[in-house]
Write an enzyme that holds these catalytic residues in place. Structure first.
Site, PDB file in Angstrom:
ATOM      1  N   LEU A 142       0.864  -1.548   0.166  1.00 52.65           N
ATOM      2  CA  LEU A 142       0.160  -0.053   0.244  1.00 52.65           C
ATOM      3  C   LEU A 142       0.966   1.045   0.049  1.00 52.65           C
ATOM      4  O   LEU A 142       2.182   1.314   0.465  1.00 52.65           O
ATOM      5  CB  LEU A 142      -1.055   0.599   1.311  1.00 52.65           C
ATOM      6  CG  LEU A 142      -1.579  -1.243   1.058  1.00 52.65           C
ATOM      7  CD1 LEU A 142      -2.257  -0.682   2.692  1.00 52.65           C
ATOM      8  CD2 LEU A 142      -3.171  -1.056   0.922  1.00 52.65           C
ATOM      9  N   ASP A 143       0.807   2.207  -0.701  1.00 57.86           N
ATOM     10  CA  ASP A 143       1.137   3.745  -0.494  1.00 57.86           C
ATOM     11  C   ASP A 143       1.500   4.116   0.738  1.00 57.86           C
ATOM     12  O   ASP A 143       0.474   3.488   1.901  1.00 57.86           O
ATOM     13  CB  ASP A 143       0.352   4.524  -1.696  1.00 57.86           C
ATOM     14  CG  ASP A 143       0.249   4.062  -2.773  1.00 57.86           C
ATOM     15  OD1 ASP A 143       1.581   3.375  -3.308  1.00 57.86           O
ATOM     16  OD2 ASP A 143      -0.443   4.602  -3.930  1.00 57.86           O
ATOM     17  N   LYS A 144       2.171   5.249   1.646  1.00 55.48           N
ATOM     18  CA  LYS A 144       2.668   5.570   2.264  1.00 55.48           C
ATOM     19  C   LYS A 144       1.033   6.110   3.012  1.00 55.48           C
ATOM     20  O   LYS A 144       1.252   5.373   4.146  1.00 55.48           O
ATOM     21  CB  LYS A 144       3.757   6.648   2.527  1.00 55.48           C
ATOM     22  CG  LYS A 144       4.023   6.671   4.133  1.00 55.48           C
ATOM     23  CD  LYS A 144       5.138   8.230   3.047  1.00 55.48           C
ATOM     24  CE  LYS A 144       5.429   8.492   4.305  1.00 55.48           C
ATOM     25  NZ  LYS A 144       5.831   9.861   4.696  1.00 55.48           N
ATOM     26  N   THR A 146      -1.664   5.626   2.035  1.00 53.85           N
ATOM     27  CA  THR A 146      -3.438   4.993   2.240  1.00 53.85           C
ATOM     28  C   THR A 146      -3.086   3.650   2.925  1.00 53.85           C
ATOM     29  O   THR A 146      -1.952   2.963   4.252  1.00 53.85           O
ATOM     30  CB  THR A 146      -2.902   3.949   0.752  1.00 53.85           C
ATOM     31  OG1 THR A 146      -2.789   4.979  -0.359  1.00 53.85           O
ATOM     32  CG2 THR A 146      -4.388   3.106   1.161  1.00 53.85           C
ATOM     33  N   ARG A 241      -5.233   5.706  -7.678  1.00 48.71           N
ATOM     34  CA  ARG A 241      -5.582   6.816  -8.185  1.00 48.71           C
ATOM     35  C   ARG A 241      -4.981   7.312  -8.720  1.00 48.71           C
ATOM     36  O   ARG A 241      -5.435   8.351  -9.449  1.00 48.71           O
ATOM     37  CB  ARG A 241      -4.180   7.265  -6.937  1.00 48.71           C
ATOM     38  CG  ARG A 241      -4.318   6.890  -6.111  1.00 48.71           C
ATOM     39  CD  ARG A 241      -2.905   6.767  -4.681  1.00 48.71           C
ATOM     40  NE  ARG A 241      -2.157   7.915  -4.913  1.00 48.71           N
ATOM     41  CZ  ARG A 241      -0.793   8.092  -4.553  1.00 48.71           C
ATOM     42  NH1 ARG A 241      -0.446   7.348  -4.427  1.00 48.71           N
ATOM     43  NH2 ARG A 241      -0.393   9.946  -4.074  1.00 48.71           N
TER      44      ARG A 241
END
Length: 324
Positions: A142-144, A146, A241
């Site tokens: 997961l992105d930082k 998220t 996104r």
């Protein structure tokens, strides 16, 4: 089967009959998907792979049924990230699997800008045995900023099975995304994603990119925003996104793919809430999969983090006050 010392593990496989005629490196790539093709070829050249007890070139063809022995070197101790006592929200734990609810701001893997303080550092402290599993057992990311659910394999067999499930699109992942604009009905974005042509830190819809498919349906509508349930078929970098921004409905707060948009006549509370939300409003809310060892069906859910729940409450009040 896995044997060996603390310095390496010896893994034994049998060539599946359906892979007869395939190259050795191709078969290994299927049997050990957690390792890159180049690394597997390097092991073959170094004599770490034996087929029925004999050395074989990477291009050698297999007939099916051979026993393949792979000597897998353990990660160099200097290359293993440091274990750090960082609190983890563990949703599920058994001998083979961890499910973690990741908070906003926590980077998943160490990198040039984040050598410490990551989820991987925290996992190695929680379970030192994860040093023997590729990427400390992390099979997706997961992105930082998220939030939400992440799978972690605690053993090599579990790791391989989870990687297989993800590749076969057998893991159901559902996200909640607050986006700009009103969306009337659900839909699908089927558009390849690749690196942006001029800004290499960004991703973009690109005809030369990799296949990417995102499904979405409406969960809640506000005056100028919509809460979506988003389901992934593929797992490309920044996929949700990029796809939602490409259809004109960027994720609220996304610092890379959106800009602040306020509803006309928004209340002061609404302006402050939207202006003060400085991360993408994206949460990995649900996971469904088969247990990597027992095949038991599993389902996990993580509630919205407080900042995102508070923002939805503000938007709901703004919508009610406007009579929308």
């Amino acid at each position: 089967m896995r044997q060996g010392t603390h310095m390496e593990a010896r893994e034994l496989y049998q060539t599946p009959p359906e892979l007869a005629g395939q190259r050795l490196d191709q078969v290994l790539a299927l049997l050990l998907p957690e390792y890159s093709r180049s690394r597997l070829q390097e092991w073959i050249r170094a004599g770490r792979v034996a087929v029925d007890g004999a050395q074989l070139a990477a291009s050698g063809r297999l007939r099916g049924g051979e026993q393949i022995c792979v000597q897998v070197p353990r990660q160099n101790a200097d290359a293993v990230p440091a274990a750090e006592a960082i609190a983890l929200d563990i949703v599920h734990e058994d001998a083979d699997l961890l499910v973690v609810n990741k908070p906003a701001g926590l980077v998943v893997h160490p990198g040039a800008g984040n050598p410490v303080g990551t989820l991987m550092n925290a996992l190695l402290h929680y379970d030192p045995g994860l040093a023997d599993v590729p990427r400390a057992g992390i099979v997706h990311r997961l992105d930082k900023d998220t939030t939400g659910l992440l799978l972690v394999a605690r053993t090599l067999p579990a790791h391989k099975r989870l990687v297989d499930q993800l590749a076969a699109r057998e893991v159901h992942r559902e996200y909640l995304a607050l986006v700009q604009g009103q969306i009337i009905a659900g839909g699908t974005v089927d558009a390849p994603i690749g690196r942006h042509r001029t800004d290499r830190t960004r991703m973009a819809v690109s005809q030369g990119g990799r296949e990417a498919v995102t499904h979405y349906r409406v969960a809640q509508r506000f005056r100028q925003h919509t809460l979506l349930r988003v389901m992934l078929e593929t797992g490309r970098t920044h996929q949700i996104r990029v796809h939602l921004a490409s259809i004109g409905h960027a994720v609220v707060g996304d610092p890379t793919y959106s800009r602040l948009r306020l509803p006309p006549g928004a209340s002061a509370e609404c302006v402050a809430a939207l202006g003060g939300f400085h991360r993408q409003a994206l949460h990995a809310a649900r996971l469904e999969l088969a247990h990597p060892i027992s095949d038991e069906p599993l389902e996990f859910a993580a509630p919205l983090p407080a900042d995102m729940a508070d923002l939805l409450d503000v938007l709901a009040r703004d919508t009610e006050q406007a009579g929308a």
